[in-house]
Design an enzyme around this catalytic site. Structure first.
Site, PDB file in Angstrom:
ATOM      1  N   TYR A 199      58.369  52.399  45.487  1.00 17.71           N
ATOM      2  CA  TYR A 199      58.696  50.978  45.652  1.00 17.71           C
ATOM      3  C   TYR A 199      57.658  50.097  44.968  1.00 17.71           C
ATOM      4  CZ  TYR A 199      62.817  51.839  48.403  1.00 17.71           C
ATOM      5  OH  TYR A 199      64.080  52.223  48.772  1.00 17.71           O
ATOM      6  N   VAL A 216      68.297  44.236  45.157  1.00 16.92           N
ATOM      7  CA  VAL A 216      67.127  43.845  45.968  1.00 16.92           C
ATOM      8  C   VAL A 216      66.058  43.207  45.084  1.00 16.92           C
ATOM      9  CG1 VAL A 216      67.562  45.637  47.701  1.00 16.92           C
ATOM     10  CG2 VAL A 216      66.129  46.180  45.720  1.00 16.92           C
ATOM     11  N   ASP A 217      66.410  42.959  43.796  1.00 21.19           N
ATOM     12  CA  ASP A 217      65.386  42.527  42.830  1.00 21.19           C
ATOM     13  C   ASP A 217      65.113  41.024  42.846  1.00 21.19           C
ATOM     14  OD1 ASP A 217      67.822  43.142  40.141  1.00 21.19           O
ATOM     15  OD2 ASP A 217      67.557  41.357  41.389  1.00 21.19           O
ATOM     16  N   GLN A 277      74.235  43.416  45.898  1.00 23.50           N
ATOM     17  CA  GLN A 277      73.699  44.670  46.416  1.00 23.50           C
ATOM     18  C   GLN A 277      72.260  44.842  45.947  1.00 23.50           C
ATOM     19  OE1 GLN A 277      76.801  48.065  46.038  1.00 23.50           O
ATOM     20  NE2 GLN A 277      77.383  46.565  44.496  1.00 23.50           N
ATOM     21  N   HIS A 279      71.495  44.297  50.727  1.00 22.74           N
ATOM     22  CA  HIS A 279      70.595  45.444  50.891  1.00 22.74           C
ATOM     23  C   HIS A 279      69.134  45.041  51.003  1.00 22.74           C
ATOM     24  CE1 HIS A 279      73.961  47.970  48.828  1.00 22.74           C
ATOM     25  NE2 HIS A 279      74.199  47.789  50.119  1.00 22.74           N
ATOM     26  N   GLY A 284      78.904  44.590  37.451  1.00 24.05           N
ATOM     27  CA  GLY A 284      77.798  45.542  37.322  1.00 24.05           C
ATOM     28  C   GLY A 284      77.598  46.451  38.502  1.00 24.05           C
TER      29      GLY A 284
HETATM   30  C1  BV8 Z   1      75.575  52.338  56.286  1.00 22.36           C
HETATM   31  C2  BV8 Z   1      68.502  49.327  48.808  1.00 22.36           C
HETATM   32  C3  BV8 Z   1      76.083  52.709  58.563  1.00 22.36           C
HETATM   33  C4  BV8 Z   1      67.454  50.371  48.713  1.00 22.36           C
HETATM   34  C5  BV8 Z   1      70.639  50.490  48.607  1.00 22.36           C
HETATM   35  C6  BV8 Z   1      80.313  59.018  52.088  1.00 22.36           C
HETATM   36  C7  BV8 Z   1      81.290  58.180  51.581  1.00 22.36           C
HETATM   37  C8  BV8 Z   1      81.145  56.801  51.642  1.00 22.36           C
HETATM   38  C9  BV8 Z   1      80.014  56.243  52.228  1.00 22.36           C
HETATM   39  C10 BV8 Z   1      79.051  57.069  52.701  1.00 22.36           C
HETATM   40  C11 BV8 Z   1      79.184  58.453  52.647  1.00 22.36           C
HETATM   41  N1  BV8 Z   1      78.067  59.003  53.190  1.00 22.36           N
HETATM   42  C12 BV8 Z   1      77.233  58.003  53.605  1.00 22.36           C
HETATM   43  C13 BV8 Z   1      77.826  56.828  53.327  1.00 22.36           C
HETATM   44  C14 BV8 Z   1      77.302  55.505  53.593  1.00 22.36           C
HETATM   45  C15 BV8 Z   1      76.262  55.117  52.545  1.00 22.36           C
HETATM   46  C16 BV8 Z   1      76.815  55.221  51.154  1.00 22.36           C
HETATM   47  O1  BV8 Z   1      77.569  54.376  50.734  1.00 22.36           O
HETATM   48  N2  BV8 Z   1      76.438  56.301  50.446  1.00 22.36           N
HETATM   49  C17 BV8 Z   1      76.960  56.502  49.095  1.00 22.36           C
HETATM   50  C18 BV8 Z   1      75.814  56.827  48.137  1.00 22.36           C
HETATM   51  C19 BV8 Z   1      77.957  57.645  49.158  1.00 22.36           C
HETATM   52  N3  BV8 Z   1      75.935  53.751  52.850  1.00 22.36           N
HETATM   53  C20 BV8 Z   1      74.934  53.469  53.683  1.00 22.36           C
HETATM   54  O2  BV8 Z   1      74.184  54.296  54.159  1.00 22.36           O
HETATM   55  C21 BV8 Z   1      74.797  52.003  54.049  1.00 22.36           C
HETATM   56  N4  BV8 Z   1      74.636  51.899  55.467  1.00 22.36           N
HETATM   57  O3  BV8 Z   1      76.639  52.794  55.935  1.00 22.36           O
HETATM   58  O4  BV8 Z   1      75.185  52.211  57.580  1.00 22.36           O
HETATM   59  C22 BV8 Z   1      75.519  52.289  59.861  1.00 22.36           C
HETATM   60  C23 BV8 Z   1      76.235  51.377  60.620  1.00 22.36           C
HETATM   61  C24 BV8 Z   1      75.729  50.993  61.850  1.00 22.36           C
HETATM   62  C25 BV8 Z   1      74.489  51.507  62.288  1.00 22.36           C
HETATM   63  C26 BV8 Z   1      73.767  52.398  61.489  1.00 22.36           C
HETATM   64  C27 BV8 Z   1      74.275  52.794  60.264  1.00 22.36           C
HETATM   65  C28 BV8 Z   1      73.557  51.401  53.409  1.00 22.36           C
HETATM   66  C29 BV8 Z   1      73.699  51.407  51.912  1.00 22.36           C
HETATM   67  C30 BV8 Z   1      72.533  50.647  51.294  1.00 22.36           C
HETATM   68  C31 BV8 Z   1      71.642  51.588  50.550  1.00 22.36           C
HETATM   69  N5  BV8 Z   1      70.601  50.816  49.870  1.00 22.36           N
HETATM   70  N6  BV8 Z   1      69.669  49.750  48.044  1.00 22.36           N
HETATM   71  C32 BV8 Z   1      66.846  50.422  47.346  1.00 22.36           C
HETATM   72  O5  BV8 Z   1      67.311  49.726  46.423  1.00 22.36           O
HETATM   73  O6  BV8 Z   1      65.869  51.177  47.190  1.00 22.36           O
HETATM   74  S1  BV8 Z   1      71.970  50.955  47.693  1.00 22.36           S
HETATM   75  C33 BV8 Z   1      71.655  50.974  46.020  1.00 22.36           C
HETATM   76  O7  BV8 Z   1      72.933  51.288  45.423  1.00 22.36           O
HETATM   77  C34 BV8 Z   1      71.265  49.650  45.385  1.00 22.36           C
HETATM   78  O8  BV8 Z   1      71.223  48.553  46.265  1.00 22.36           O
HETATM   79  C35 BV8 Z   1      72.416  49.427  44.391  1.00 22.36           C
HETATM   80  O9  BV8 Z   1      72.656  48.117  44.115  1.00 22.36           O
HETATM   81  C36 BV8 Z   1      73.509  50.033  45.154  1.00 22.36           C
HETATM   82  C37 BV8 Z   1      74.860  50.227  44.532  1.00 22.36           C
HETATM   83  O10 BV8 Z   1      74.698  50.735  43.257  1.00 22.36           O
HETATM   84  P1  BV8 Z   1      75.125  49.794  42.032  1.00 22.36           P
HETATM   85  O11 BV8 Z   1      74.531  48.459  42.241  1.00 22.36           O
HETATM   86  O12 BV8 Z   1      76.586  49.864  41.864  1.00 22.36           O
HETATM   87  O13 BV8 Z   1      74.348  50.477  40.848  1.00 22.36           O
HETATM   88  P2  BV8 Z   1      74.807  51.758  40.000  1.00 22.36           P
HETATM   89  O14 BV8 Z   1      73.638  52.201  39.204  1.00 22.36           O
HETATM   90  O15 BV8 Z   1      75.523  52.716  40.893  1.00 22.36           O
HETATM   91  O16 BV8 Z   1      75.918  51.169  39.004  1.00 22.36           O
HETATM   92  C38 BV8 Z   1      75.531  50.240  38.006  1.00 22.36           C
HETATM   93  C39 BV8 Z   1      76.803  49.800  37.318  1.00 22.36           C
HETATM   94  O17 BV8 Z   1      76.470  48.789  36.366  1.00 22.36           O
HETATM   95  C40 BV8 Z   1      77.508  50.905  36.547  1.00 22.36           C
HETATM   96  O18 BV8 Z   1      78.887  50.885  36.842  1.00 22.36           O
HETATM   97  C41 BV8 Z   1      77.277  50.526  35.080  1.00 22.36           C
HETATM   98  O19 BV8 Z   1      78.370  50.876  34.256  1.00 22.36           O
HETATM   99  C42 BV8 Z   1      77.167  49.035  35.176  1.00 22.36           C
HETATM  100  N7  BV8 Z   1      76.402  48.401  34.101  1.00 22.36           N
HETATM  101  C43 BV8 Z   1      75.385  48.936  33.373  1.00 22.36           C
HETATM  102  N8  BV8 Z   1      74.946  47.996  32.475  1.00 22.36           N
HETATM  103  C44 BV8 Z   1      75.691  46.870  32.685  1.00 22.36           C
HETATM  104  C45 BV8 Z   1      76.610  47.123  33.713  1.00 22.36           C
HETATM  105  N9  BV8 Z   1      77.489  46.201  34.144  1.00 22.36           N
HETATM  106  C46 BV8 Z   1      77.467  44.998  33.549  1.00 22.36           C
HETATM  107  N10 BV8 Z   1      76.603  44.668  32.555  1.00 22.36           N
HETATM  108  C47 BV8 Z   1      75.715  45.577  32.104  1.00 22.36           C
HETATM  109  N11 BV8 Z   1      74.874  45.263  31.096  1.00 22.36           N
END
Ligand code: BV8
Length: 253
Positions: free
Chosen positions: A78, A115-116, A113, A131, A200
């Site tokens: 971090y 945190v930046d 989503q 987040h 994004g």
């Molecule tokens: C919760 C903070 C319950 C930390 C983050 C199975 C199925 C579904 C869900 C789950 C599962 N198993 C577990 C879960 C739940 C889980 C989850 O979703 N897991 C996923 C991985 C399967 N979720 C959780 O745990 C959430 N909490 O469910 O709690 C609960 C309820 C009550 C009581 C207790 C518990 C919490 C989720 C939060 C996690 N924290 N961030 C940190 O940053 O260190 S998430 C992290 O991923 C970031 O915040 C990020 O923003 C987020 C999502 O990712 P994206 O933003 O989409 O980024 P990514 O790289 O994936 O994609 C980038 C995109 O940009 C791409 O598509 C690319 O093509 C595009 N791109 C690239 N360049 C450009 C562009 N677009 C436009 N212009 C460009 N130039």
């Protein structure tokens, strides 16, 4: 019907269609992910290359379990991200959103989503940080009730001098609940919006990604801005296959 539109040097019909929707809406919701910060030089999480998660598994680094297992490793990850974010600037995509909101007071709810903090640094206000915030810390445990630390945020997580409680980043880790107040506001915006722009995000993380599905179910038009396919493409009415820092200034001019 989903139109696949490439951005380029000239405006495409789909872009004009979205501009028309924008001109007629009082209720725009915007959901952003790591991709909107990519052109500021911030690695995304999942799309290969220097992606943050390419080196680490999310549950190892962005979870309480991972932090408790190796507080120093997670803390340093971090700190590295904080230094990186401090050295970059918001890009034209962030600024286009802030400018449109300034010209259309009360018409945009910006949900991120990320945190930046780059939306806020670009001038956006009232941002719903699903987040949390990378630059903020909080105590890991409830603690002794009067936790304090004089330690600087160096290579180890600072500890309370009285009870040993550790500081941790004030972000939402995997397995942690989102802030009820922030989540409720985001859900209300998704329910009420006439148009949602999804910018994004891979659509991989819930409950955040579910906001686009919720908006669709409530009758909103969905526009996706992303150079790559995403897990939300099937709910899109228009897909703008281009980078946010190029598409958003054209779209929101
Ligand atoms: C919760 C903070 C319950 C930390 C983050 C199975 C199925 C579904 C869900 C789950 C599962 N198993 C577990 C879960 C739940 C889980 C989850 O979703 N897991 C996923 C991985 C399967 N979720 C959780 O745990 C959430 N909490 O469910 O709690 C609960 C309820 C009550 C009581 C207790 C518990 C919490 C989720 C939060 C996690 N924290 N961030 C940190 O940053 O260190 S998430 C992290 O991923 C970031 O915040 C990020 O923003 C987020 C999502 O990712 P994206 O933003 O989409 O980024 P990514 O790289 O994936 O994609 C980038 C995109 O940009 C791409 O598509 C690319 O093509 C595009 N791109 C690239 N360049 C450009 C562009 N677009 C436009 N212009 C460009 N130039």
């Amino acid at each position: 019907m989903t139109e696949f539109l490439e951005t380029g040097d000239y405006v495409y019909p789909g872009l004009a269609q979205v501009q028309q929707w924008l001109a007629n809406t009082q209720r725009l919701a915007v959901l952003t992910g790591a991709g909107i910060s990519a052109e500021s030089g911030v690695p995304t999480f999942r799309d290969g290359g220097s992606a943050f998660w390419a080196q680490f598994k999310p549950e190892d680094m962005a979870s309480e379990k991972g932090f408790r297992r190796d507080p120093t490793l997670v803390w340093r990850w971090y700190q590295y991200r904080r230094e990186l974010i401090a050295a970059v600037q918001p890009n034209a995509g962030h600024r286009a959103l802030a400018s449109w909101a300034g010209r259309h007071p009360g018409c945009m709810t910006l949900i991120t989503q990320n945190v930046d903090g780059l939306h806020q640094r670009a001038g956006s206000s009232g941002v719903l940080n699903l987040h949390g915030e990378l630059m903020q810390d909080r105590w890991l445990e409830a603690g002794c009730g009067c936790c304090r630390t004089d330690e600087a945020a160096a290579a180890e997580p600072p500890r309370c001098a009285l009870c040993g409680n550790m500081r941790r980043p004030a972000v939402v880790w995997f397995g942690e609940a989102l802030s009820p107040a922030v989540w409720s506001a985001a859900e209300s915006a998704a329910n009420a919006c006439e148009l949602m722009m999804v910018v994004g995000t891979s659509g991989a993380v819930y409950p955040a990604a579910g906001l686009a599905i919720r908006a669709k179910r409530h009758g909103a038009k969905i526009v996706i801005v992303n150079p790559q396919p995403s897990e939300l493409d099937e709910v899109a009415d228009v897909l703008l296959r281009g980078p946010a820092a190029q598409v958003l200034p054209a779209l929101l001019a």
